[in-house]
Design an enzyme around this catalytic site. Sequence first.
Site: not given
Length: 282
Positions: A43, A154
Site C-alpha cells: 500500500r 474517522d
Amino acid sequence: MRQPGLILEIACTDADFQRFRELIYQQVGINLHEGKKELVKARLSKRIREICLASFKEYYEYIKSGQNQDEVIAMVNAISTNVTSFFRESDHFTFLKETLIPHLTLRKNRKYNNQLRLWSAGCSTGEEPYSIAMTVLDALPDRTCWDIKILATDVSTQVLNKAQTGLYEKDRITGIPPNMLRTYFQRGNGQWQGYFRVKDTLQNIITFRYLNLMKPFPFNRPFDVIFCRNVMIYFDRSTQETLVNKYYQHLDEDGHLFVGHSESLAGVKHSFNYVKPTIYSK
C-alpha cells in the site's frame, strides 16, 4: 534503463517496516504486527510512486521532515482497512431500538430534555451512522419532538468523503430492511441506475468529521451513546485502556458504549458496567 510501462518494485526492509510501524503507532495508535509487513509494503509503495519518491527511507524522511502534514493523512488512508455494512452486528441495533432508545427517552422526558446525542467513532464509509440514524428515527414515536444529532468520525479522509455522499451501489444496501430502504433512500435512475442515495432525513442529523482518536476529544457536551466497533482490535492493550476511559469521560450519566463482537473490555481497566456482551453502560 527503465523500459516504458515497467513498474520497478520498491524494496521494504525490516528496518523500513519497523520505522513505519512505530510512526503509524505514534500517529494513530494502530499496532501493526509483523504479519502486516507485506500489506504496508504494497500500500505504501503505491503512495511512494504517486508522489514520485524512490524508496521507503526517502518517504519516511519526507513525512518526518514536516514539509507536508497532509501526507500523514494520506499515509493513514493508504494503510487503513475498512470493512463494514449496513446493520452489521444486527443485535446492537435491536438493543438500541427496543431497549435503549425507549429507556433514554423516558429518562429525558422526566428531565424535560429533548436532546439525543450519538457518536459513531470509526464510521468508515458511513453504513454504521446511517444504520444508527434509521434505527433511532424508527424507535421514536414522535421524532419531531426530539433534537437528534449523530457525530460520525474517522481517521481516513477517503472513507469520510465516501460517507458524506450517501451514495451506495445496489450490492451494498442488501442489509437494509425493505421498509427502511423505501423510507430513507432514493433509487437512482439513468446514469445512476443501480445506485441508492440517502435522503436528507438522515443526512440532516449526521455530521461527518475527521478525528484522530489518539488526540484529545474536542467535545464539551457528553454523548448518550457511543459506537466504537471493530476499531480497538487495531490497538494494543495500553491504547485500548486509554481510549475506553476517554469514552467513559465523554458519556452522559447512564450513557452506553457499544464495541465490536470481536472485541471485549476484559483485561482492560475501566469503570463501565457490563450490560451484555459488547454493550456497557456508565
